[in-house]
Scaffold this active site. Sequence first.
Site, PDB file in Angstrom:
ATOM      1  N   LYS A  12       0.838  -1.198   0.000  1.00  0.00           N
ATOM      2  CA  LYS A  12       0.000   0.000   0.000  1.00  0.00           C
ATOM      3  C   LYS A  12       0.874   1.251   0.000  1.00  0.00           C
ATOM      4  O   LYS A  12       2.068   1.199   0.291  1.00  0.00           O
ATOM      5  CB  LYS A  12      -0.928   0.003   1.214  1.00  0.00           C
ATOM      6  CG  LYS A  12      -0.221   0.039   2.560  1.00  0.00           C
ATOM      7  CD  LYS A  12      -1.217  -0.007   3.703  1.00  0.00           C
ATOM      8  CE  LYS A  12      -0.498   0.044   5.048  1.00  0.00           C
ATOM      9  NZ  LYS A  12      -1.455   0.067   6.176  1.00  0.00           N
ATOM     10  N   TYR A  26      14.840  31.478   4.690  1.00  0.00           N
ATOM     11  CA  TYR A  26      13.655  32.131   5.244  1.00  0.00           C
ATOM     12  C   TYR A  26      13.724  32.187   6.769  1.00  0.00           C
ATOM     13  O   TYR A  26      14.116  31.221   7.425  1.00  0.00           O
ATOM     14  CB  TYR A  26      12.397  31.361   4.846  1.00  0.00           C
ATOM     15  CG  TYR A  26      12.050  31.388   3.383  1.00  0.00           C
ATOM     16  CD1 TYR A  26      11.684  32.573   2.753  1.00  0.00           C
ATOM     17  CD2 TYR A  26      12.065  30.216   2.639  1.00  0.00           C
ATOM     18  CE1 TYR A  26      11.342  32.585   1.403  1.00  0.00           C
ATOM     19  CE2 TYR A  26      11.732  30.215   1.298  1.00  0.00           C
ATOM     20  CZ  TYR A  26      11.367  31.411   0.682  1.00  0.00           C
ATOM     21  OH  TYR A  26      11.041  31.413  -0.645  1.00  0.00           O
TER      22      TYR A  26
END
Length: 383
Positions: free
Chosen positions: A38, A273
């Site tokens: 999965k 940043y």
Amino acid sequence: MLESYSRSWTEINYSAIAHNVKEIQKLVGKTKIMGIVKANAYGHGDVECARVLADCGIDFFGVSSVDEALRLRQGGIRESILILGYTPPEHFHYLVEKQITQSLVSLEYAKKLSAYAQSVQNCIHCHCKVDTGMNRTGIIYQDQEKNMEAIFEEYRLPGLKVEGIFSHFPVSDDLGSESKAFTQHQIELFQEVCNRLKSEGLDPGLRHIQNSYGILNYQDLGMDYCRPGLLYMGVTSDDEIPIVSQPDFIPILSWYANISLVKWIHKGQTVSYGRHFTAIKDTKVATISVGYADGLHRIVSNQGLEVLVHGKRCPIIGNICMDQCMVDVTNVADVQEGDIVVIVGQQGDQKVTIDEISRKSHSINNETLCAISSRVPRLRKRD
């Protein structure tokens, strides 16, 4: 010598899966393996992993949803597939058309599936989910509430062929006394359900309860199948969690990026940043072409996470950006544009692991691997 393939890419050592499968088989004895693929095989490539597992003799695969099952079928996987999660009624037809096995998340759900099967005059293959303590999906069978009649009813519904039964461990990774007692009681409850089905003249079918840590810590329970996910990829959820067994797994994924720029900044200058990194001395900075949109979580910024440059550990500095991040390479000679950085893997005698990223982001390897973006190519490692 590594070659640059993209701005950032992974290499998957699919040939190591066979080794990891053998290590799992040593732990579980005659119990067969259901390969859990999965979430794109936890970011490793679902179809490719399934193909390799099938070559290893794996004849059953577990997925989360019908679209994941269809991807396997479209990729040529002909072995049995169990959908572990919910399939909406409008997609029931795929279960018939593509011969996909559906887990029964509740009795009410099973009745809807039965009604559909009868309406198309066909049979849908199913596994009964029993909730022995996860409290997620399945018919509850716990000390406070044992809904055995509902389980009997599921097995007898027309149009359904219930070929298996399973449950799930929430704390098989915890070797504390309370968690061990809880898991052991889950095993007892599950066996009780199977025995009661037999006493009613019903065949429980294929029995499976062990997830990855269930395999590592409870090993051979005499079930028909076990459900490893990360194990055949060579990793566990957390490197620091103690386990009972000592398998010799080989991690199959390495992760790389390119250096796009190298420059010196002066003492007192800041990086990225927010200006959360300030150079305390003149510093050589390499910008590398990987960021949080690739799966390198922003939360690990300024946490001391290291990557390998020319075989040396170098810290990421400043906030990780969407597509790039910066690394202090002051102590590495001859760094230049185009050099390859190892985010996960080995370079020289140094190694960085996926667990280091997970630990800095307060997560587990399952999530960290799944988070590697689809824009990061998964390439087969060349022998």
